[in-house]
Enzyme design. Sequence first.
Site, short mmCIF file in Angstrom:
data_model
loop_
_atom_site.label_atom_id
_atom_site.label_comp_id
_atom_site.label_asym_id
_atom_site.label_seq_id
_atom_site.Cartn_x
_atom_site.Cartn_y
_atom_site.Cartn_z
N LYS A 1 3.44 1.11 -3.72
CA LYS A 1 2.93 0.37 -4.89
C LYS A 1 3.82 0.58 -6.11
O LYS A 1 4.11 -0.35 -6.85
CB LYS A 1 1.50 0.81 -5.21
CG LYS A 1 0.49 0.38 -4.16
CD LYS A 1 -0.92 0.79 -4.53
CE LYS A 1 -1.86 0.50 -3.40
NZ LYS A 1 -3.25 0.82 -3.69
N ASP B 1 -6.48 -3.93 -7.15
CA ASP B 1 -7.34 -2.75 -6.91
C ASP B 1 -8.41 -2.64 -7.99
O ASP B 1 -9.60 -2.42 -7.70
CB ASP B 1 -6.50 -1.46 -6.89
CG ASP B 1 -5.72 -1.33 -5.59
OD1 ASP B 1 -6.17 -1.87 -4.57
OD2 ASP B 1 -4.66 -0.66 -5.60
N THR C 1 0.84 -1.20 0.00
CA THR C 1 0.00 0.00 0.00
C THR C 1 0.88 1.25 0.00
O THR C 1 2.10 1.15 -0.11
CB THR C 1 -1.02 -0.06 1.16
OG1 THR C 1 -1.90 1.05 1.04
CG2 THR C 1 -0.36 -0.03 2.53
#
Length: 520
Positions: free
Chosen positions: A313, A353, A309
């Site tokens: 990333k 995501d 996170t």
Amino acid sequence: MPIVDGATPLAEQVEAAISAGADLVELRVDLIDDVAAVEAFLQTHDSGRIIVTLRSADEGGAWDGEDAEKIAILERLGLLLPGYIDCELALWERSANLRQKIGLVCDTEVDSASGSASRSDASDILRRKNQLILSVHDFNGMSALTARSDALLAAPGIAKIAVTPRDAGDSFQLLEWLRESSTRKRIIAIGMGDTGVCTRVLARKFGGWLSFAALEDGKSSAPGQVTITDLRDRFRWDEINADTRVFGVIGWPVAHSKSPQLHNAAMRAAGIEGVYLPLPIAPTYEAFAAFMNRVLATPTLGFDGFSVTIPHKEHASRWLAERQFSQTALCAACGAVNTLIRDGEEWRGENTDALGAIAALCAAQNEADARILKGKSVLILGAGGAARALAAGMKDAGADVIVCNRTAAKAAALANELGVRHQPWDQRGVIETDVVINCTSVGMTPDVDASPLPIAGLRRGMIVLDTVYTPEETKLLRDAKAAGCVAISGVEMFLRQAAAQFRLWHGRDVGVDALRAALV
Ligand code: ATR
């Protein structure tokens, strides 16, 4: 488990700690600040499972009296056979008087046993003298680990070292040291602070003799101490062993992350022998790469997968590219990886995501297939990491993507890279679109009354997804509902991206509802 409170009767607190599952209970005599009460308690309590500690101020405790007085107290309490006496290695080294007095009440042989503490140790103790714990503390960093390791290992008794890791990389340095040294003697190795949580949870995997946990929040004796309930229920301390697989979320900060809650509960429900940890790694590429290189070089650390996170990333994508490991075309297109999977001796990258966002959009429409996005116009607000992944994913699903960002140059750069359209930020309220996805941080706690889109930009039937998930219902979603839109919370996306990660690591499905229950 440490007891630090002088106001509640000690017998009551010790009883509570033992019923909560503590193998040993530490009486922090310096914090309890009532030697007579400790003495009275020990006169009637004979489990042999008590550690007596009178921590000095210069080692992070509250005791600031003379050495001679401290030695006299430790001797007096030691005669009552609590089980264990903790004393600072520095005091042990400088005071012949202490060595002599402690020798009367403690076994001062050089320790050769290893393994972890258990209740059966207590009966041994009652037959002999107390066990000695010699401790070293470093509240500023890790230097005590190199400076004091030899002295600690050569000294008698059980060795305890508490250091302050800058990040999880330092914590794994400590755990590696623990693994090597724990074949020689019994060792307690603790990383203090949020950066050291993994040392408390993984102590058992790496041969540590003991971990410290607080009875409840606010009753800890050191920064970063987890509660015994978290240690046993969330992290499944009792099941951790040398073969436990390790997963975690790499970020900075990560203390607030809900991922440990989700993944530990899901692994437990699926009967998977694994543990998932918060892994704070300093916010630079160098720190990220150093951590991953350590993981790569030391397979015995047992890591099998990571969530990645903010702000790592992009670092994960770059690291994979530099090591010539693989990542999906979507990761390469958006330059961001949120999932790392170990594949034998290599690692590969995925980005869940966009999968999570698409699955949440499908679920809200009662559709099983991402083809529902084909030909739909999707307005992406923002041009940061989340926007990059979602814009790339939506384009892959066949949507007509428009990017709007406060900083126009970033919107243009992202749009050009992906081959999608972009519009000025001040036009976001007048763009005709089927779907709006907020990828900015606007509306996130504590800024809960802000929305990234004017109400005029919301039209009946429009689908609005907010990637912000704290709060679960943002101002944007409230406005969207009021305008007759389909409003989808970031929680729905978060749960589905976690389910996709679970599938990648464990090769099986976990229900979104089971994950949702774990969040509560
Ligand atoms: P993430 O990885 O979560 O996307 P990020 O890369 O820091 O985080 O991106 C944050 C996004 O929120 C950016 O698009 C940022 O806009 P700028 O590029 O102009 O900085 C956007 N953002 C943050 N605060 C904002 C605000 N008050 N108004 C509008 N956009 C904002």
